[in-house]
Design a protein around this motif. Structure first.
Motif, PDB file in Angstrom:
ATOM      1  N   GLN A  34      64.603  13.703  51.508  1.00  0.00           N
ATOM      2  CA  GLN A  34      64.016  12.604  50.248  1.00  0.00           C
ATOM      3  C   GLN A  34      64.862  11.463  50.512  1.00  0.00           C
ATOM      4  OE1 GLN A  34      64.284  14.253  46.463  1.00  0.00           O
ATOM      5  NE2 GLN A  34      62.751  12.672  45.627  1.00  0.00           N
ATOM      6  N   GLU A  35      66.149  11.629  50.671  1.00  0.00           N
ATOM      7  CA  GLU A  35      66.954  10.274  50.758  1.00  0.00           C
ATOM      8  C   GLU A  35      66.759   9.595  52.257  1.00  0.00           C
ATOM      9  OE1 GLU A  35      71.728   9.532  50.774  1.00  0.00           O
ATOM     10  OE2 GLU A  35      71.295  11.015  49.505  1.00  0.00           O
ATOM     11  N   LYS A  36      67.031  10.223  53.222  1.00  0.00           N
ATOM     12  CA  LYS A  36      67.061   9.983  54.370  1.00  0.00           C
ATOM     13  C   LYS A  36      65.939   9.515  55.507  1.00  0.00           C
ATOM     14  CE  LYS A  36      71.445   9.710  54.117  1.00  0.00           C
ATOM     15  NZ  LYS A  36      72.399   8.509  53.693  1.00  0.00           N
ATOM     16  N   GLN A  37      64.759  10.294  55.078  1.00  0.00           N
ATOM     17  CA  GLN A  37      63.525  10.174  55.648  1.00  0.00           C
ATOM     18  C   GLN A  37      62.569  10.129  54.572  1.00  0.00           C
ATOM     19  OE1 GLN A  37      63.362  10.088  59.086  1.00  0.00           O
ATOM     20  NE2 GLN A  37      65.468  10.774  59.356  1.00  0.00           N
ATOM     21  N   PRO A  38      62.383   8.859  53.775  1.00  0.00           N
ATOM     22  CA  PRO A  38      61.345   9.031  52.727  1.00  0.00           C
ATOM     23  C   PRO A  38      59.958   8.792  53.225  1.00  0.00           C
ATOM     24  CG  PRO A  38      62.857   6.744  53.199  1.00  0.00           C
ATOM     25  CD  PRO A  38      63.504   8.003  54.000  1.00  0.00           C
ATOM     26  N   MET A  98      74.752  20.247  50.575  1.00  0.00           N
ATOM     27  CA  MET A  98      73.516  19.425  50.293  1.00  0.00           C
ATOM     28  C   MET A  98      72.221  20.147  50.927  1.00  0.00           C
ATOM     29  SD  MET A  98      71.651  15.799  51.702  1.00  0.00           S
ATOM     30  CE  MET A  98      72.845  14.864  50.839  1.00  0.00           C
ATOM     31  N   LYS A  99      71.153  20.499  50.030  1.00  0.00           N
ATOM     32  CA  LYS A  99      69.899  21.242  50.660  1.00  0.00           C
ATOM     33  C   LYS A  99      69.247  20.050  51.363  1.00  0.00           C
ATOM     34  CE  LYS A  99      69.114  24.429  46.801  1.00  0.00           C
ATOM     35  NZ  LYS A  99      68.087  24.858  45.799  1.00  0.00           N
ATOM     36  N   PHE A 100      68.641  20.945  52.531  1.00  0.00           N
ATOM     37  CA  PHE A 100      67.794  19.920  53.460  1.00  0.00           C
ATOM     38  C   PHE A 100      66.745  19.054  52.769  1.00  0.00           C
ATOM     39  CE2 PHE A 100      64.800  18.712  56.815  1.00  0.00           C
ATOM     40  CZ  PHE A 100      65.785  18.277  57.591  1.00  0.00           C
ATOM     41  N   GLY A 101      66.175  19.532  51.722  1.00  0.00           N
ATOM     42  CA  GLY A 101      65.139  18.689  50.988  1.00  0.00           C
ATOM     43  C   GLY A 101      65.798  17.332  50.242  1.00  0.00           C
ATOM     44  N   ALA A 102      66.913  17.594  49.974  1.00  0.00           N
ATOM     45  CA  ALA A 102      67.629  16.198  49.380  1.00  0.00           C
ATOM     46  C   ALA A 102      67.849  15.281  50.409  1.00  0.00           C
ATOM     47  CB  ALA A 102      68.937  16.806  48.737  1.00  0.00           C
ATOM     48  N   TYR A 103      68.308  15.929  51.535  1.00  0.00           N
ATOM     49  CA  TYR A 103      68.365  14.934  52.817  1.00  0.00           C
ATOM     50  C   TYR A 103      67.139  14.219  53.214  1.00  0.00           C
ATOM     51  CZ  TYR A 103      68.457  13.607  57.706  1.00  0.00           C
ATOM     52  OH  TYR A 103      67.868  12.662  58.603  1.00  0.00           O
TER      53      TYR A 103
END
Length: 178
Positions: free
Chosen positions: A8-12, A1-6
């Motif tokens: 976006q999902e976990k730190q909206p 998983m790219k960090f950007g996806a993390y």
């Protein structure tokens, strides 16, 4: 998983705040990321720096372009990283950043970004040097600072930054992803 996806999902909140600032070209000159030990502060700071400097942002970093790769390898001329994790950040360290960033940017993006990871580990002399720079920021220069303890920072430092609190992942989630 790219960090950007993390992110976006976990730190909206961090994702929305920063992507809106990029889209609307309304970046603050300084950001302060705070969170408990175990929060990905360093990774988030680097991702936000990539997003400012990325050759192909959409609006955040694509994480694959040459600029993003060079930031990962710390070879991008207009990006500096000071790490307070393993020791004290001294006045000379901050003066070095201020000296380098008082010049014209070298890269084509014409922006400079520095990260001070765990800013609470700065000497009082280093804090005073930084404060002067935060009070009179130079054009197209951006600071991203991280802290695990906002209470250890001078209120004047905190007041000069846009603050974003990061969420600690629930223990069960971390265990299930391990």
């Amino acid at each position: 998983m790219k960090f950007g996806a993390y992110l976006q999902e976990k730190q909206p909140l961090v994702w929305r705040t920063f992507s809106n600032a990029l889209q609307n070209e309304r970046l603050s000159h300084a950001y302060l990321l705070s969170g408990e030990a175990g929060t990905p502060l360093e990774e988030t700071a680097i991702f936000l720096a990539k997003s400012i400097l990325c050759a192909q942002p959409n609006p955040m970093a694509d994480e694959t372009c040459l600029t993003c790769t060079r930031i990962d390898h710390r070879t991008y001329a207009d990006f500096l990283f000071l790490d307070g994790e393993n020791g004290t950040i001294k006045k000379d360290d901050v003066q070095s950043i201020l000296g380098d960033f008082s010049k014209t940017p070298l890269e084509s993006k014409d922006k400079m970004v520095y990260i001070i990871h765990l800013v609470e580990n700065m000497t009082i002399e280093a804090v005073n040097s930084l404060l002067k720079f935060l009070e009179e920021p130079t054009k197209n220069t951006y600071a991203i600072m991280t802290t695990e303890n906002v209470a250890r920072l001078l209120p004047t430092i905190v007041s000069r930054c846009e603050s974003m609190r990061m969420l600690l992942a629930p223990r069960e989630e971390v265990i299930s992803e391990a």
